[in-house]
Design an enzyme around this catalytic site. Structure first.
Site, PDB file in Angstrom:
ATOM      1  N   PRO A  91      94.675 -23.101  69.402  1.00 12.32           N
ATOM      2  CA  PRO A  91      94.309 -23.219  67.941  1.00 12.32           C
ATOM      3  C   PRO A  91      95.343 -23.001  66.888  1.00 12.32           C
ATOM      4  O   PRO A  91      94.921 -23.212  65.735  1.00 12.32           O
ATOM      5  CB  PRO A  91      93.452 -21.832  67.962  1.00 12.32           C
ATOM      6  CG  PRO A  91      94.034 -20.954  69.049  1.00 12.32           C
ATOM      7  CD  PRO A  91      94.396 -21.918  70.086  1.00 12.32           C
ATOM      8  N   TYR A  96     101.015 -17.863  59.217  1.00 13.59           N
ATOM      9  CA  TYR A  96     101.183 -17.820  60.586  1.00 13.59           C
ATOM     10  C   TYR A  96     102.643 -17.242  60.714  1.00 13.59           C
ATOM     11  O   TYR A  96     103.606 -17.541  60.570  1.00 13.59           O
ATOM     12  CB  TYR A  96     101.256 -19.487  61.294  1.00 13.59           C
ATOM     13  CG  TYR A  96     100.048 -20.223  61.130  1.00 13.59           C
ATOM     14  CD1 TYR A  96      99.659 -20.635  59.978  1.00 13.59           C
ATOM     15  CD2 TYR A  96      99.424 -20.568  62.180  1.00 13.59           C
ATOM     16  CE1 TYR A  96      98.508 -21.589  59.970  1.00 13.59           C
ATOM     17  CE2 TYR A  96      98.001 -21.115  62.334  1.00 13.59           C
ATOM     18  CZ  TYR A  96      97.741 -21.795  61.015  1.00 13.59           C
ATOM     19  OH  TYR A  96      96.601 -22.172  60.917  1.00 13.59           O
ATOM     20  N   TYR A 146      99.065 -31.153  59.387  1.00 14.58           N
ATOM     21  CA  TYR A 146      98.125 -30.106  59.368  1.00 14.58           C
ATOM     22  C   TYR A 146      97.069 -30.636  58.433  1.00 14.58           C
ATOM     23  O   TYR A 146      95.762 -30.270  58.667  1.00 14.58           O
ATOM     24  CB  TYR A 146      98.822 -28.908  58.757  1.00 14.58           C
ATOM     25  CG  TYR A 146      98.181 -27.525  58.563  1.00 14.58           C
ATOM     26  CD1 TYR A 146      98.313 -26.776  59.726  1.00 14.58           C
ATOM     27  CD2 TYR A 146      97.407 -27.325  57.771  1.00 14.58           C
ATOM     28  CE1 TYR A 146      97.797 -25.460  59.886  1.00 14.58           C
ATOM     29  CE2 TYR A 146      96.546 -26.117  57.645  1.00 14.58           C
ATOM     30  CZ  TYR A 146      96.655 -25.166  58.974  1.00 14.58           C
ATOM     31  OH  TYR A 146      95.964 -24.040  58.911  1.00 14.58           O
ATOM     32  N   HIS A 164      92.533 -24.891  50.040  1.00 20.17           N
ATOM     33  CA  HIS A 164      94.015 -24.297  50.296  1.00 20.17           C
ATOM     34  C   HIS A 164      95.040 -25.318  50.206  1.00 20.17           C
ATOM     35  O   HIS A 164      94.958 -26.395  50.835  1.00 20.17           O
ATOM     36  CB  HIS A 164      94.191 -23.637  51.649  1.00 20.17           C
ATOM     37  CG  HIS A 164      93.665 -22.099  51.654  1.00 20.17           C
ATOM     38  ND1 HIS A 164      94.471 -21.145  52.092  1.00 20.17           N
ATOM     39  CD2 HIS A 164      92.334 -21.919  51.308  1.00 20.17           C
ATOM     40  CE1 HIS A 164      93.535 -19.923  51.839  1.00 20.17           C
ATOM     41  NE2 HIS A 164      92.349 -20.497  51.290  1.00 20.17           N
ATOM     42  N   LYS A 166      93.356 -27.551  64.879  1.00 20.82           N
ATOM     43  CA  LYS A 166      93.091 -29.180  65.027  1.00 20.82           C
ATOM     44  C   LYS A 166      91.743 -29.006  65.820  1.00 20.82           C
ATOM     45  O   LYS A 166      91.179 -30.465  65.713  1.00 20.82           O
ATOM     46  CB  LYS A 166      94.041 -29.998  65.776  1.00 20.82           C
ATOM     47  CG  LYS A 166      95.331 -30.099  64.737  1.00 20.82           C
ATOM     48  CD  LYS A 166      94.832 -31.190  63.903  1.00 20.82           C
ATOM     49  CE  LYS A 166      95.804 -31.483  63.043  1.00 20.82           C
ATOM     50  NZ  LYS A 166      95.386 -30.887  61.569  1.00 20.82           N
TER      51      LYS A 166
HETATM   52  C1  PHB Z   1      90.774 -18.890  61.987  1.00 19.80           C
HETATM   53  O1  PHB Z   1      90.649 -18.571  60.651  1.00 19.80           O
HETATM   54  O2  PHB Z   1      90.094 -18.466  62.779  1.00 19.80           O
HETATM   55  C2  PHB Z   1      91.896 -19.681  62.127  1.00 19.80           C
HETATM   56  C3  PHB Z   1      92.628 -20.402  61.235  1.00 19.80           C
HETATM   57  C4  PHB Z   1      93.505 -21.263  61.567  1.00 19.80           C
HETATM   58  C5  PHB Z   1      93.894 -21.438  62.868  1.00 19.80           C
HETATM   59  C6  PHB Z   1      93.127 -20.900  63.871  1.00 19.80           C
HETATM   60  C7  PHB Z   1      91.977 -19.973  63.520  1.00 19.80           C
HETATM   61  O3  PHB Z   1      95.268 -22.119  63.127  1.00 19.80           O
END
Ligand code: PHB
Ligand code: APR
Length: 388
Positions: A292, A200, A384, A72, A296
């Protein structure tokens, strides 16, 4: 029984530490409370930083990740449906890999099985002793029989609820904690992801995340109250709520289906200091928790374990204590960087009932600032994709 390093916990931290030590010829035994299937049943995040990708390669367990993982080059942020693409590749020439933590765990377990290294699963009553003295050891029962494992070093890789940190006298450890008043309700579904990038999304109804595990399997989350019972959420209610928080075109494109897994995870920021107590070392979730939002958790665990493995290899192979002496201060610097970033992402993207409409306007101003500032986008990208 005797070993050089007794590793408590067979999650990603313990397994990776075991692997790195084994490659260097340092003897280690893993003691895990649960069964392998139970460990593999936990669904967790799936974004790997470059440092984690490199570590999996160095550990000789990166092949399937390169085959099945998805590269990605950016993420999308959204505010009340308005989209902002953060292109890591253009901003800083880097990318991340989407590959589930469960798969990382599976690959590490398979490697351990191939080499026949000792892992004791379903160990009950695990206790650690004398890590401040001359005879560190671990006791546990297995199938009702008591055992003792003598060792030089104990690695506490047993997660937030583990026995290692809890065994340290209260006055020897300082903890820093923030519990957020909400959790993430997550759903795993056998459907292609709604968009190419992870999304997000901040919305007045609460945060939402569109993520994925592969081109045919997706992972979605919505912010819910901290004490929410998953039983209150039918699949239909989940999809309706998710759609309501997304940009209309994205909501329209969403492919839904029966959930394969559905659970609520609390959000917490937590750090213990220090991370060394005599011959006991903490790593991964035993040492710290991040919410989450910044993806990280696993990456931070992997960087702890890399540092710990190097320190222990130096100690056992070269007889130098320099690495073990600097382990705690060194990794704590990086841990706090990840804590800051995860807290910032969380603060920007969630709704906080206590901050009211002023708080929402400030979040909007922060989102607009990010949209207008290449420097701010670069900072997000750098954090990130991989902390220095
Ligand atoms: C997930 O795919 O479970 C996931 C991806 C990014 C995040 C948290 C969880 O920041
Ligand atoms: N004795 C033995 N094993 C234990 C004990 C105990 N008393 N207590 C807990 N464990 C085991 C758990 O069953 C679990 O398998 O320790 C393991 C810890 O694994 P994780 O919680 O996955 O922690 P870690 O390996 O540090 O991985 C960090 O997990 O939560 C995510 O975001 C986090 O991705 C990061 C990763």
């Amino acid at each position: 029984m005797r070993t050089q390093v007794a590793i408590i916990g067979g999650g990603p931290s313990g397994l990776m530490l075991g692997r790195l030590l084994e490659q260097a010829g340092v003897d280690a035994v893993i003691i895990e409370r649960k069964s392998p299937d139970y460990v593999l049943g936990r669904i967790r995040a799936g974004v790997l930083e470059q440092g984690t990708i490199d570590l999996l390669d160095a550990a000789g367990v990166g092949a399937r990740m390169h085959e099945e993982g998805l590269i990605h080059t950016g993420v999308d942020l959204a505010f009340d449906g308005e989209m902002l693409n953060i292109n890591f590749d253009k901003l800083i020439g880097k990318h991340v890999m989407v590959y589930g933590q469960t798969e990382v765990t599976r690959d590490l377990m398979a490697a351990r099985q191939r080499t026949g290294s000792k892992t004791i699963y379903e160990a009950d009553d695990v206790a650690i002793h004398d890590f401040d003295g001359a005879r560190p050891r671990v006791t546990f029962t297995k199938d009702g029989v008591s055992h003792m494992l003598e060792c030089d070093v104990i690695a506490g890789c047993d997660g937030y609820h583990g026995v290692c940190r809890a065994s340290v006298p209260e006055n020897a450890v300082t903890t820093f904690e923030r519990v957020y008043p909400f959790g993430w309700l997550g759903v795993l579904v056998e459907q292609p992801p709604v968009a190419e990038e992870l999304i997000y999304a901040h919305h007045a109804r609460g945060f939402a995340l569109c993520s994925m595990r592969s081109n045919t399997r997706s992972r979605y989350y919505v912010q819910v109250p901290g004490d929410e019972d998953v039983k209150n959420w039918s699949d239909e209610r989940f999809w309706d709520e998710l759609r309501a928080r997304l940009n209309p075109a994205i909501a329209e494109a969403l492919k839904t289906g029966p959930s394969i897994e559905k659970s609520v995870a609390p959000l917490r920021s937590f750090v213990a200091e220090p991370l060394r107590f005599g011959s006991l070392f903490l790593a991964g979730d035993a040492a710290h928790i991040v919410p989450p939002t910044g993806a990280k958790g696993l990456n931070l665990a992997m960087s702890d374990v890399k540092a710990l493995a190097e320190a222990l290899i130096e100690r056992f192979l070269e007889g130098s204590a320099a690495g073990v002496d600097s382990y705690s201060p060194t990794v704590l610097q990086r841990i706090w960087k990840a804590e800051r970033f995860s807290w910032w992402m969380t603060s920007l993207l969630h709704t906080f009932p206590e901050t009211g409409n002023f708080g929402r306007r400030i979040q909007r101003a922060e989102f607009d600032y990010l949209g207008g500032s290449v420097a701010a986008q670069q900072s997000l990208a750098e954090n990130y994709v991989g902390l220095p």
